[in-house]
Design an enzyme around this catalytic site. Structure first.
Site, short mmCIF file in Angstrom:
data_model
loop_
_atom_site.label_atom_id
_atom_site.label_comp_id
_atom_site.label_asym_id
_atom_site.label_seq_id
_atom_site.Cartn_x
_atom_site.Cartn_y
_atom_site.Cartn_z
N HIS A 1 -0.62 0.42 -4.78
CA HIS A 1 -1.00 0.22 -3.37
C HIS A 1 -2.48 0.57 -3.14
O HIS A 1 -2.82 1.70 -2.81
CB HIS A 1 -0.11 1.12 -2.50
CG HIS A 1 -0.11 0.78 -1.05
ND1 HIS A 1 1.04 0.79 -0.29
CD2 HIS A 1 -1.11 0.42 -0.22
CE1 HIS A 1 0.73 0.46 0.95
NE2 HIS A 1 -0.56 0.25 1.02
N LEU B 1 -8.64 -3.17 -1.79
CA LEU B 1 -9.97 -3.43 -2.36
C LEU B 1 -10.88 -4.19 -1.40
O LEU B 1 -12.08 -4.33 -1.66
CB LEU B 1 -9.83 -4.19 -3.68
CG LEU B 1 -9.15 -3.41 -4.82
CD1 LEU B 1 -9.06 -4.27 -6.08
CD2 LEU B 1 -9.88 -2.11 -5.12
N ARG B 2 -10.30 -4.72 -0.30
CA ARG B 2 -11.04 -5.30 0.84
C ARG B 2 -11.75 -6.63 0.57
O ARG B 2 -12.26 -7.23 1.51
CB ARG B 2 -12.07 -4.30 1.39
CG ARG B 2 -11.49 -2.96 1.84
CD ARG B 2 -10.49 -3.10 2.95
NE ARG B 2 -10.16 -1.82 3.57
CZ ARG B 2 -8.98 -1.53 4.12
NH1 ARG B 2 -8.02 -2.44 4.11
NH2 ARG B 2 -8.76 -0.36 4.66
N ASN C 1 -3.97 -7.77 2.63
CA ASN C 1 -4.56 -7.88 3.99
C ASN C 1 -6.09 -7.98 3.93
O ASN C 1 -6.83 -7.16 4.48
CB ASN C 1 -4.11 -6.72 4.88
CG ASN C 1 -4.48 -5.35 4.34
OD1 ASN C 1 -4.76 -5.19 3.16
ND2 ASN C 1 -4.47 -4.36 5.22
N ASP D 1 1.71 -5.45 3.93
CA ASP D 1 1.26 -4.08 4.23
C ASP D 1 0.12 -4.07 5.24
O ASP D 1 -0.80 -4.86 5.19
CB ASP D 1 0.80 -3.37 2.96
CG ASP D 1 0.37 -1.96 3.27
OD1 ASP D 1 1.22 -1.17 3.68
OD2 ASP D 1 -0.83 -1.66 3.13
N HIS E 1 6.23 -2.39 4.50
CA HIS E 1 5.54 -1.42 5.35
C HIS E 1 6.48 -1.16 6.52
O HIS E 1 6.58 -1.98 7.44
CB HIS E 1 4.20 -2.02 5.82
CG HIS E 1 3.48 -1.20 6.83
ND1 HIS E 1 2.25 -0.63 6.58
CD2 HIS E 1 3.77 -0.87 8.12
CE1 HIS E 1 1.84 0.01 7.66
NE2 HIS E 1 2.75 -0.12 8.61
N HIS F 1 4.64 3.79 1.17
CA HIS F 1 4.23 5.07 1.81
C HIS F 1 5.28 5.75 2.69
O HIS F 1 5.13 5.91 3.89
CB HIS F 1 2.93 4.89 2.60
CG HIS F 1 2.81 3.63 3.41
ND1 HIS F 1 3.77 3.18 4.28
CD2 HIS F 1 1.81 2.71 3.47
CE1 HIS F 1 3.38 2.06 4.85
NE2 HIS F 1 2.19 1.75 4.37
N ASP G 1 -2.50 4.20 -1.48
CA ASP G 1 -2.84 3.53 -0.22
C ASP G 1 -4.33 3.72 0.08
O ASP G 1 -4.74 3.97 1.22
CB ASP G 1 -1.98 4.04 0.94
CG ASP G 1 -2.05 3.13 2.17
OD1 ASP G 1 -2.65 2.03 2.08
OD2 ASP G 1 -1.53 3.52 3.23
N HIS H 1 -13.03 2.48 4.66
CA HIS H 1 -13.58 1.97 5.93
C HIS H 1 -15.06 2.35 6.02
O HIS H 1 -15.44 3.45 5.63
CB HIS H 1 -12.85 2.58 7.13
CG HIS H 1 -11.44 2.10 7.28
ND1 HIS H 1 -11.13 0.81 7.64
CD2 HIS H 1 -10.25 2.75 7.12
CE1 HIS H 1 -9.81 0.68 7.70
NE2 HIS H 1 -9.25 1.83 7.38
#
Length: 435
Positions: free
Chosen positions: A63, A66-67, A97, A157, A184, A237, A310, A314
């Protein structure tokens, strides 16, 4: 760096404590472990003096965010896999996501190729369950599985697959290729406007509460669906004592249900939110001390199968703001093993073999990752890490490899430090520095 298939000759690790046992020598030859034993011949090999440090199989994260594509301001596949190498990980699962969402063969193959180019660890893309993570229509699950990325794990997720019919169809579909749906668990209506765990602290602070039942009700429904369909379900999670009991019950029935817990839910509680520091804002939220202790016990007894970070980077503008406007999520890759040593090993709940089981063997098995999560033994792939358990240091995000800095452990002393990581015999981390 070179691609992940290159090799680096022969390396002899002198005096390594495999899974915390007595010191032995380990000879790496090319991509594999050639021999494990005492007094091995190191002729022609680069010698690494392990000095009694612990040798573990490379960690596997089920989980990771890596964006990339779309949010390269917070992380990229390259920076995220560098963070993984620093944390002792040799494989990560990249969540779906992104922008665009990883809901087609094209996007998952892009992420997979970026992982191969980075060379710091294996990147296994996770496919979205529904188109655009919108929960309305199944994504191209079969096409993603049949792609070069060979996707086996599917998750929306960040959002819950809250429609029971869609969830049932997803579970039925992935059965065809032994896939797994990673849920999730968050009932959306019960968490509208929620900002933190619902309880005495949320009442005192006047912040919208996120009840435990919002997680537990989805888990209860989905373990029943998984049993009805006869498919594999994984719970992301886990964060409450009630969720633990539901998973324990499902496993007692023999149902094919697995679960993960994050390092932060094993250590941090909602009392930290009294500071109003958005670094503690996360989904699912930090819970109570009783929940933390129940999660530790469940990880120790096997009710919870594995640890997953997770890892949620940011940029500073998404965290350096008022609580209500802040993004949810914390960094996890570079601090996961120290947090697990602190919460599980140093407390006597797990030994190092137990850590290897929950951070390498089990997550690799759930994700069906070939060549990862293997024993430290002759003939096995040389995916390895060395950790110094006697190290004590203060967490300083300035030294992180991640592009972001949103760690909840800044300034906190944690034990243990990964000094070396090898990916199929090639060093990715040497003496704490990226190769």
């Amino acid at each position: 760096m070179a691609g992940t298939n290159s090799t680096n000759g022969r390396t002899l690790l002198r005096g390594a404590r495999v899974l915390g046992g007595e010191p032995v020598d380990v000879l790496i030859d090319g991509e594999k472990i050639r021999e494990v034993g005492g007094g091995l011949d190191g002729t022609g090999a680069e010698v690494v003096d392990a000095g009694g440090r612990i040798l573990l199989p490379g960690l596997v994260d089920l989980h990771t965010h890596l964006r990339e594509p779309g949010r390269e301001d917070s992380e990229t596949v390259l920076t995220g896999t560098r963070a993984a190498a620093r944390g002792g990980f040799t494989a990560v699962h990249a969540m779906a996501n992104t922008f665009p969402v990883a809901d087609t063969a094209g996007v998952v193959e892009q992420v997979w190729r970026l992982g191969r180019e980075s060379g710091y660890c294996d990147v296994q893309p996770v496919g979205a369950v529904t188109v655009g993570l919108e929960g309305k229509k199944l994504a191209e699950l079969g096409a993603m599985h049949d792609s070069a990325a060979a996707v086996r794990v599917f998750s929306d997720d960040g959002k819950c697959v809250d429609d029971a019919v869609i969830m049932r169809r997803a579970l039925e579909y992935v059965k065809a290729f032994d896939g797994v749906v990673a849920q999730h668990a968050q009932e959306p209506r019960l968490t509208e406007g929620a900002q933190m765990n619902e309880g005495t602290v949320s009442a005192a602070l006047g912040l919208g509460g996120w009840p435990a039942v919002a997680e537990e009700s989805i888990i209860a429904r989905d373990v029943l669906l998984a049993a009805h369909v006869g498919s594999r379900l994984h719970i992301c999670h886990l964060s409450t004592a009630g969720s633990v009991e539901l998973v324990r019950w499902a496993k007692s029935k023999g149902w094919n249900v697995t679960a993960e817990v994050t390092p932060h839910h094993l250590l941090l509680t909602d009392e930290l939110v009294r500071s109003y520091d958005p670094v503690y804002k996360v989904n699912p939220p930090l819970r109570t001390e009783a929940d933390v202790l129940a999660l530790r016990e469940a990880l120790a007894d096997g009710t919870i199968d594995c640890v997953a970070t997770d890892h949620a980077p940011h940029p500073h503008e998404d965290k350096d703001c008022e609580w209500g406007a802040a993004a949810m999520g914390m960094l996890g890759l570079e601090t996961a093993l120290p947090v697990l040593q602190h919460t599980m090993v140093d407390t006597g709940l797990l030994d190092w073999a137990g850590i290897a089981e929950r951070m390498s063997h089990r997550p690799a098995a759930i994700g069906r990752l070939d060549g990862q999560g293997r024993p430290v033994a002759a003939g096995e792939p040389a995916n390895l890490l060395l950790v110094d358990p006697d190290y004590r240091g203060t967490v300083d995000p300035a030294g992180f490899a991640s592009r972001s800095r949103n760690t909840p452990y800044e300034g906190r002393e944690l034990p243990g430090r990964v000094t070396h990581t090898w990916l199929r015999g090639r060093p990715t981390l040497v003496d704490g520095k990226l190769a």
